[in-house]
Design a protein around this motif. Structure first.
Motif, PDB file in Angstrom:
ATOM      1  N   ARG A 149     -12.952   3.727  -4.984  1.00 38.19           N
ATOM      2  CA  ARG A 149     -12.522   2.800  -3.946  1.00 38.19           C
ATOM      3  C   ARG A 149     -12.343   3.543  -2.632  1.00 38.19           C
ATOM      4  NH1 ARG A 149      -7.357  -0.032  -6.481  1.00 38.19           N
ATOM      5  NH2 ARG A 149      -7.302  -0.914  -4.366  1.00 38.19           N
ATOM      6  N   GLN A 151     -12.764   2.887   2.066  1.00 37.35           N
ATOM      7  CA  GLN A 151     -13.122   1.978   3.149  1.00 37.35           C
ATOM      8  C   GLN A 151     -14.618   2.059   3.416  1.00 37.35           C
ATOM      9  OE1 GLN A 151      -8.932   1.739   5.679  1.00 37.35           O
ATOM     10  NE2 GLN A 151     -10.713   2.654   6.633  1.00 37.35           N
ATOM     11  N   SER A 152     -15.102   1.116   4.193  1.00 37.01           N
ATOM     12  CA  SER A 152     -16.547   1.012   4.397  1.00 37.01           C
ATOM     13  C   SER A 152     -17.124   2.225   5.117  1.00 37.01           C
ATOM     14  CB  SER A 152     -16.855  -0.261   5.193  1.00 37.01           C
ATOM     15  OG  SER A 152     -16.197  -0.242   6.452  1.00 37.01           O
ATOM     16  N   GLU A 153     -16.300   2.953   5.887  1.00 39.13           N
ATOM     17  CA  GLU A 153     -16.827   4.117   6.601  1.00 39.13           C
ATOM     18  C   GLU A 153     -17.388   5.163   5.647  1.00 39.13           C
ATOM     19  OE1 GLU A 153     -13.373   2.526   9.125  1.00 39.13           O
ATOM     20  OE2 GLU A 153     -13.902   2.729   7.026  1.00 39.13           O
ATOM     21  N   MET A 155     -18.686   4.648   2.669  1.00 41.73           N
ATOM     22  CA  MET A 155     -19.952   4.142   2.149  1.00 41.73           C
ATOM     23  C   MET A 155     -21.076   4.299   3.167  1.00 41.73           C
ATOM     24  SD  MET A 155     -22.105   1.275   2.352  1.00 41.73           S
ATOM     25  CE  MET A 155     -21.063  -0.078   2.881  1.00 41.73           C
ATOM     26  N   VAL A 156     -20.762   4.073   4.449  1.00 43.36           N
ATOM     27  CA  VAL A 156     -21.773   4.203   5.500  1.00 43.36           C
ATOM     28  C   VAL A 156     -22.257   5.650   5.604  1.00 43.36           C
ATOM     29  CG1 VAL A 156     -22.121   4.093   7.990  1.00 43.36           C
ATOM     30  CG2 VAL A 156     -20.996   2.208   6.813  1.00 43.36           C
ATOM     31  N   ARG A 159     -24.357   6.489   2.510  1.00 46.68           N
ATOM     32  CA  ARG A 159     -25.666   5.828   2.590  1.00 46.68           C
ATOM     33  C   ARG A 159     -26.571   6.509   3.603  1.00 46.68           C
ATOM     34  NH1 ARG A 159     -25.008   0.352   4.936  1.00 46.68           N
ATOM     35  NH2 ARG A 159     -25.186   1.569   6.856  1.00 46.68           N
ATOM     36  N   THR A 179     -21.544  -3.860   7.486  1.00 49.45           N
ATOM     37  CA  THR A 179     -21.619  -2.558   6.818  1.00 49.45           C
ATOM     38  C   THR A 179     -22.994  -1.912   6.935  1.00 49.45           C
ATOM     39  OG1 THR A 179     -22.068  -3.720   4.738  1.00 49.45           O
ATOM     40  CG2 THR A 179     -19.782  -3.082   5.195  1.00 49.45           C
ATOM     41  N   ASP A 180     -23.985  -2.632   7.466  1.00 48.79           N
ATOM     42  CA  ASP A 180     -25.298  -2.028   7.696  1.00 48.79           C
ATOM     43  C   ASP A 180     -25.311  -1.160   8.942  1.00 48.79           C
ATOM     44  OD1 ASP A 180     -26.267  -3.256   5.465  1.00 48.79           O
ATOM     45  OD2 ASP A 180     -27.214  -4.925   6.536  1.00 48.79           O
ATOM     46  N   ASN A 182     -24.297   1.840  11.396  1.00 51.92           N
ATOM     47  CA  ASN A 182     -23.843   3.226  11.280  1.00 51.92           C
ATOM     48  C   ASN A 182     -23.467   3.720  12.676  1.00 51.92           C
ATOM     49  OD1 ASN A 182     -23.372   5.919  10.763  1.00 51.92           O
ATOM     50  ND2 ASN A 182     -25.496   6.433  10.301  1.00 51.92           N
TER      51      ASN A 182
END
Length: 469
Positions: A149, A151-153, A155-156, A159, A179-180, A182
Motif C-alpha cells: 500500500r 500513495q499514487s506517487e 506507483m508513478v 511505472r 495517475t497516468d 508523471n
C-alpha cells in the motif's frame, strides 16, 4: 671579541619553552616600576578571555534554541504537538494510508512524551527519539510496504522505471486518468528500478524493492554528508538530531506513505554544503541530480553558484554551473527530443493546474483558494507567484549568500513562496523549505546565517635590537 648583548638588557629568568613571547608577556617579564605592582598598562594575559560556549548575547542566551531543546517541558510540548497532529489524520483525512499512519504514530508520540517527562535526563531524549522513530516511521512504513500500500506517487515512479526499461521513455504518451501523469523529471525513475529488478513475489522483495525505502536512504545519506561537511568539530554525532527530524510529522508521514520529495530535500541540503566547502565538481554533480528529479529544484543551481562566486570567485562558480547545466542537459535531452509534448504537459502544466485533468494536490493554501474562483483566480495566483519569485531573485542578486545557511534560507524562501501561491499544492511540500532552514543550522551549530570570523593571531614579539660593531 665584541659583545652583542644590549647594554642594560637582562635576560628574563625562567625555563625556556621554545615559544615566542607575546608583547604582553615581554612587558610583564620586566621588573615592575613599583614594588609589588606591574607597570601601568601591562597585562599578564596575552588575549582577553572569550566565551565560546554560546554565540548569543547574554540577555538572549536563555532563548538559545539548543538550550531550549534540552528542556523537559519543551520536549514534552513537541511530543504532544506531534501526537495531536497525527491523531487528526484518522478524523480529517480521506486517504486510508494517512489514517493508518495517524493511528500508529499518535500513540508513539504520546509514549515518547511520557519518556521525556519521567526518564533521567541523560538518556530521556534518546529513548523518546527511538520510540518515536519506531512508532511513527518504521512500523507504519513496514506495514504499508509488506501489504503493498502506498500513495499514487510511488506507483508513478515505479511505472516510469518500467517504461524506461521497456520503451526507453518515462512518460505515457496519452494520459487518461490522473495517475497516468508523471510530474517528475527522468532521473526520478531511478528510484523505481529496484522494484523492476526484485519483483513483487516475496515479502522481502516487496519491502526491498519499494521506492520509499530508497527515497529514505537517499534522504538520510545526503543529510549525513551535509552534516559532515558543515560541522565545526568532530566531537558530536548527528544520530539524535537526525532521528528527531526523521521521526517528526514533517518527515515521518511523507516517508511512510509516499516520500517522493525526500531525496530532493537531502540533495538540496548537500549541494549547499558542498558549495560552501568549495567542492565544485561534487556540487555540480549533486545539483545536476537535483535538477533532473523535479523542476522545483532548479532555483538551487543559481543559489549555489552565487554562493561559490561570493566565497571563492568566478572560476569555481563557473565550473559548478557548467557541470550542473551540462549533466542536466545530457539527462533531459532524450526526453526533450522524443517526448516534448508529454514533458511539457505532465511536468509543467499538470502541477500548475493547466491541464484538463487536475492534480489531486489540494491543500487550502492561498494559491489553491485563489484558483478555486475560476480562470481569473488561477491567473491571479500565477501572477502573484511570479512577482514573488522575481522579488526573491532580486534579493538573491542584491545580497548573494555568504554561507550554506544563508543559501539554504534563500532557496527555502523561494520554494515556500512558490508552494504557497501555486494554484495546486500540499502542506507536505513545505517540508523541503523547513528542512533547508533547520538542518544546516543544526550541522553548523550556529543560528546566524553569517560565517564565523576566526580570531586574529597574536602579533609576534619584536626582537631586541642588536647594536652593530
Amino acid at each position: 671579541m665584541v659583545s652583542t648583548r644590549t647594554p642594560g638588557y637582562s635576560r628574563p629568568r625562567g625555563r625556556f619553552t621554545g615559544r615566542a613571547r607575546t608583547p604582553a608577556q615581554t612587558i610583564s617579564a620586566e621588573p615592575p616600576s613599583r614594588p609589588g605592582r606591574p607597570p601601568r598598562g601591562s597585562s599578564t594575559r596575552p588575549f582577553p578571555r572569550q566565551r565560546v560556549e554560546s554565540t548569543f548575547p547574554p540577555t538572549l542566551d536563555r532563548w538559545n534554541p539548543t538550550r531550549l531543546a534540552s528542556l523537559r517541558w519543551v520536549q514534552l510540548l513537541g511530543c504532544l504537538i506531534a501526537a495531536g497532529w497525527a491523531a487528526a489524520f484518522p478524523l480529517v483525512s480521506d486517504l486510508a494510508n494517512q489514517r493508518l499512519w495517524g493511528l500508529v504514530a499518535a500513540p508513539a508520540y504520546a509514549v515518547a512524551g511520557l519518556l521525556c517527562l519521567t526518564l533521567p535526563r541523560r538518556f530521556a531524549a534518546e529513548a523518546a527519539a527511538v520510540v518515536a522513530l519506531l512508532g511513527a516511521v518504521l512500523a507504519p512504513l513496514g506495514l504499508l510496504a509488506v501489504t503493498g500500500r502506498h500513495q499514487s506517487e510511488v506507483m508513478v515512479v515505479e511505472r516510469s522505471a518500467h517504461l524506461l526499461l521497456t520503451t526507453g521513455d518515462v512518460y505515457l504518451a496519452h494520459p487518461v486518468v490522473v495517475t497516468d501523469y508523471n510530474p517528475y523529471l527522468p532521473a526520478m525513475s531511478l528510484f523505481g528500478l529496484p522494484r523492476q529488478l526484485l519483483g513483487n513475489s516475496t515479502a522481502f522483495a516487496r519491502v526491498a524493492g519499494d521506492a520509499r525505502i530508497w527515497f529514505a536512504l537517499t534522504f538520510v545519506v545526503c543529510l549525513l554528508a551535509a552534516w559532515r561537511l558543515l560541522r565545526p568539530t568532530r566531537d558530536r554525532a548527528p544520530l539524535l538530531p537526525l532521528a528527531v527530524l526523521t521521526a517528526s510529522p514533517l518527515i515521518a508521514l511523507a516517508l511512510a506513505v509516499g516520500g517522493v520529495d525526500l531525496p530532493l530535500i537531502g540533495v538540496c541540503c548537500l549541494a549547499m554544503a558542498l558549495a560552501e566547502r568549495d567542492r565544485t565538481v561534487s556540487a555540480g554533480l549533486v545539483l545536476a541530480l537535483a535538477c533532473t528529479l523535479k523542476w522545483t529544484a532548479w532555483p538551487a543551481l543559481p543559489v549555489a553558484v552565487l554562493l561559490l562566486w561570493r566565497l571563492y570567485g568566478r572560476r569555481p562558480a563557473a565550473r559548478t554551473a557548467l557541470i550542473g547545466i551540462g549533466v542536466s542537459t545530457v539527462v533531459l535531452l532524450p526526453s526533450v527530443l522524443t517526448q516534448p509534448q508529454a514533458l511539457r504537459d505532465q511536468v509543467v502544466r499538470f502541477p500548475l493546474g493547466m491541464t484538463a485533468i487536475r492534480t489531486p494536490a489540494g491543500s487550502p493554501l492561498p494559491g489553491k483558494v485563489l484558483a478555486g474562483f475560476g480562470p481569473t483566480g488561477h491567473s491571479v495566483s500565477l501572477a502573484l507567484m511570479t512577482m514573488a519569485l522575481i522579488g526573491v531573485a532580486i534579493w538573491l542578486l542584491a545580497r548573494p549568500p555568504v554561507s550554506a545557511i544563508a543559501a539554504a534560507d534563500l532557496l527555502a524562501a523561494g520554494l515556500a513562496i512558490a508552494f504557497t501561491l501555486a494554484p495546486a499544492g500540499r502542506f507536505g511540500y513545505l517540508a523541503l523549505p523547513a528542512v533547508l532552514v533547520i538542518w544546516p543550522r543544526l550541522a553548523a551549530r550556529r543560528w546566524s546565517s553569517r560565517r564565523p570570523v576566526p580570531p586574529s593571531p597574536a602579533p609576534d614579539a619584536p626582537a631586541p635590537a642588536v647594536p652593530r660593531g
